[in-house]
Design a protein around this motif. Structure first.
Motif, PDB file in Angstrom:
ATOM      1  N   GLU A   1       0.480  -1.192  -0.386  1.00 47.32           N
ATOM      2  CA  GLU A   1       0.187  -0.266  -0.194  1.00 47.32           C
ATOM      3  C   GLU A   1       1.071   0.589   0.004  1.00 47.32           C
ATOM      4  OE1 GLU A   1      -2.713   2.510   2.726  1.00 47.32           O
ATOM      5  OE2 GLU A   1      -2.520   0.209   3.164  1.00 47.32           O
ATOM      6  N   GLU A   2       2.000   1.100   1.044  1.00 48.63           N
ATOM      7  CA  GLU A   2       2.094   2.328   0.585  1.00 48.63           C
ATOM      8  C   GLU A   2       3.323   2.912  -0.981  1.00 48.63           C
ATOM      9  OE1 GLU A   2       5.679   1.713   3.632  1.00 48.63           O
ATOM     10  OE2 GLU A   2       3.838   1.242   5.847  1.00 48.63           O
ATOM     11  N   TRP A   3       4.262   1.117  -0.989  1.00 47.43           N
ATOM     12  CA  TRP A   3       5.400   1.412  -2.638  1.00 47.43           C
ATOM     13  C   TRP A   3       3.575   1.691  -2.871  1.00 47.43           C
ATOM     14  CZ3 TRP A   3       3.850  -0.468  -7.416  1.00 47.43           C
ATOM     15  CH2 TRP A   3       4.449  -0.062  -8.001  1.00 47.43           C
ATOM     16  N   LEU A   4       2.618   1.404  -3.178  1.00 49.31           N
ATOM     17  CA  LEU A   4       1.487   2.453  -4.359  1.00 49.31           C
ATOM     18  C   LEU A   4       1.541   3.289  -4.237  1.00 49.31           C
ATOM     19  CD1 LEU A   4      -0.724   1.811  -6.771  1.00 49.31           C
ATOM     20  CD2 LEU A   4      -2.389   1.254  -4.902  1.00 49.31           C
ATOM     21  N   LYS A   5       1.303   4.164  -2.995  1.00 47.69           N
ATOM     22  CA  LYS A   5       0.696   5.830  -2.976  1.00 47.69           C
ATOM     23  C   LYS A   5       2.292   6.334  -3.274  1.00 47.69           C
ATOM     24  CE  LYS A   5      -1.907   5.092   0.848  1.00 47.69           C
ATOM     25  NZ  LYS A   5      -1.956   5.142   2.378  1.00 47.69           N
ATOM     26  N   ASN A   6       3.232   6.174  -3.294  1.00 46.77           N
ATOM     27  CA  ASN A   6       4.382   6.390  -3.531  1.00 46.77           C
ATOM     28  C   ASN A   6       4.286   6.447  -4.364  1.00 46.77           C
ATOM     29  OD1 ASN A   6       5.698   7.132  -1.059  1.00 46.77           O
ATOM     30  ND2 ASN A   6       6.722   4.970  -0.699  1.00 46.77           N
ATOM     31  N   TYR A   7       4.281   5.288  -5.466  1.00 42.03           N
ATOM     32  CA  TYR A   7       4.544   5.242  -7.262  1.00 42.03           C
ATOM     33  C   TYR A   7       3.080   6.453  -7.428  1.00 42.03           C
ATOM     34  CZ  TYR A   7       3.333   3.671 -11.791  1.00 42.03           C
ATOM     35  OH  TYR A   7       3.239   3.571 -13.065  1.00 42.03           O
ATOM     36  N   LEU A   8       1.635   6.796  -7.001  1.00 43.35           N
ATOM     37  CA  LEU A   8       1.291   6.959  -7.592  1.00 43.35           C
ATOM     38  C   LEU A   8       1.530   8.523  -7.207  1.00 43.35           C
ATOM     39  CD1 LEU A   8      -2.496   5.086  -6.456  1.00 43.35           C
ATOM     40  CD2 LEU A   8      -1.461   5.761  -8.965  1.00 43.35           C
ATOM     41  N   ASP A   9       1.864   9.240  -6.139  1.00 44.86           N
ATOM     42  CA  ASP A   9       2.509  10.476  -5.605  1.00 44.86           C
ATOM     43  C   ASP A   9       3.454  11.138  -6.921  1.00 44.86           C
ATOM     44  OD1 ASP A   9       0.953  10.334  -3.655  1.00 44.86           O
ATOM     45  OD2 ASP A   9       2.310  10.071  -2.045  1.00 44.86           O
ATOM     46  N   SER A  10       4.217   9.708  -7.691  1.00 45.26           N
ATOM     47  CA  SER A  10       5.092  10.500  -7.888  1.00 45.26           C
ATOM     48  C   SER A  10       4.729   9.854  -9.892  1.00 45.26           C
ATOM     49  CB  SER A  10       6.536   9.373  -8.438  1.00 45.26           C
ATOM     50  OG  SER A  10       6.044   8.291  -8.607  1.00 45.26           O
ATOM     51  N   ILE A  11       3.752   9.619  -9.756  1.00 41.30           N
ATOM     52  CA  ILE A  11       3.377  10.066 -11.097  1.00 41.30           C
ATOM     53  C   ILE A  11       2.397  10.873 -11.840  1.00 41.30           C
ATOM     54  CG2 ILE A  11       4.009   7.548 -11.940  1.00 41.30           C
ATOM     55  CD1 ILE A  11       1.304   6.640 -11.996  1.00 41.30           C
ATOM     56  N   LEU A  12       0.686  10.966 -10.187  1.00 40.13           N
ATOM     57  CA  LEU A  12       0.061  11.533 -10.687  1.00 40.13           C
ATOM     58  C   LEU A  12       0.255  13.478 -11.573  1.00 40.13           C
ATOM     59  CD1 LEU A  12      -2.467  10.715  -8.065  1.00 40.13           C
ATOM     60  CD2 LEU A  12      -2.292  10.767 -10.423  1.00 40.13           C
ATOM     61  N   PRO A  13       1.631  13.750 -10.740  1.00 37.20           N
ATOM     62  CA  PRO A  13       2.140  14.626 -11.229  1.00 37.20           C
ATOM     63  C   PRO A  13       2.551  15.465 -12.991  1.00 37.20           C
ATOM     64  CG  PRO A  13       3.214  15.527  -9.189  1.00 37.20           C
ATOM     65  CD  PRO A  13       2.391  14.067  -9.324  1.00 37.20           C
ATOM     66  N   LYS A  14       3.558  13.895 -13.196  1.00 38.09           N
ATOM     67  CA  LYS A  14       3.514  14.364 -14.414  1.00 38.09           C
ATOM     68  C   LYS A  14       2.027  13.897 -15.181  1.00 38.09           C
ATOM     69  CE  LYS A  14       7.446  12.051 -13.664  1.00 38.09           C
ATOM     70  NZ  LYS A  14       8.466  10.766 -13.858  1.00 38.09           N
ATOM     71  N   ILE A  15       1.215  13.213 -14.740  1.00 37.40           N
ATOM     72  CA  ILE A  15      -0.384  13.146 -16.060  1.00 37.40           C
ATOM     73  C   ILE A  15      -0.706  13.820 -16.075  1.00 37.40           C
ATOM     74  CG2 ILE A  15      -2.574  12.383 -15.741  1.00 37.40           C
ATOM     75  CD1 ILE A  15      -0.906   9.583 -14.337  1.00 37.40           C
ATOM     76  N   LYS A  16      -0.682  15.229 -14.862  1.00 35.77           N
ATOM     77  CA  LYS A  16      -1.859  16.247 -14.069  1.00 35.77           C
ATOM     78  C   LYS A  16      -1.166  17.602 -15.570  1.00 35.77           C
ATOM     79  CE  LYS A  16      -3.466  16.049 -10.173  1.00 35.77           C
ATOM     80  NZ  LYS A  16      -3.592  16.836  -8.930  1.00 35.77           N
ATOM     81  N   THR A  17       0.619  17.215 -15.465  1.00 36.88           N
ATOM     82  CA  THR A  17       0.981  18.545 -16.560  1.00 36.88           C
ATOM     83  C   THR A  17       0.874  17.939 -17.974  1.00 36.88           C
ATOM     84  OG1 THR A  17       3.795  17.340 -15.966  1.00 36.88           O
ATOM     85  CG2 THR A  17       2.540  19.063 -14.911  1.00 36.88           C
ATOM     86  N   ASN A  18       1.332  16.978 -18.118  1.00 37.31           N
ATOM     87  CA  ASN A  18       0.795  16.341 -19.538  1.00 37.31           C
ATOM     88  C   ASN A  18      -0.904  16.560 -20.333  1.00 37.31           C
ATOM     89  OD1 ASN A  18       3.310  16.079 -20.137  1.00 37.31           O
ATOM     90  ND2 ASN A  18       3.188  13.749 -19.122  1.00 37.31           N
ATOM     91  N   GLY A  19      -1.831  16.396 -19.282  1.00 34.12           N
ATOM     92  CA  GLY A  19      -2.912  15.885 -19.688  1.00 34.12           C
ATOM     93  C   GLY A  19      -3.909  17.244 -19.796  1.00 34.12           C
TER      94      GLY A  19
END
Length: 108
Positions: free
Chosen positions: A90-108
């Motif tokens: 669960e911690e890994w998934l949260k960290n992963y999502l935290d790392s990719i969400l900014p990239k998705i928001k800037t590219n989206g």
């Protein structure tokens, strides 16, 4: 479940136990008296890990005892890792999502 009856069925009396075995007996007796939960198992494994780690540091251990303690240590560590796996995932998934969400928001 009565741990004393289990011991007696194996021909073992409480009076025959060594001090460290009596401590383990007390821990098991307490665990079996109440409902078992993941938290209780986690606490028990921590206690057992500490006990094995302390005993394995003794300078006068036989090779057989050292091998036995290493096996015990591996079992307790493996069980601990299995119990902690969902939490770490669960911690890994949260960290992963935290790392990719900014990239998705800037590219989206």
């Amino acid at each position: 479940m009565d741990i004393l009856n289990i011991l007696k069925s194996k021909g073992i009396n409480y009076e025959d136990l060594k001090e460290d075995e009596r401590q383990i007996y007390s821990q098991w007796e307490k665990m079996l008296k109440d409902e078992i939960s993941v938290e209780k198992i986690r606490d028990f494994l921590k206690i057992q890990l500490n006990a094995v780690e302390m005993e394995i540091c003794q300078p006068d251990l036989s090779d057989n005892k050292t091998t036995f303690l290493k096996a015990e240590l591996r079992i307790f560590k493996t069980l601990s890792a299995l119990i902690e796996a969902p939490k770490h995932s669960e911690e890994w998934l949260k960290n992963y999502l935290d790392s990719i969400l900014p990239k998705i928001k800037t590219n989206g």
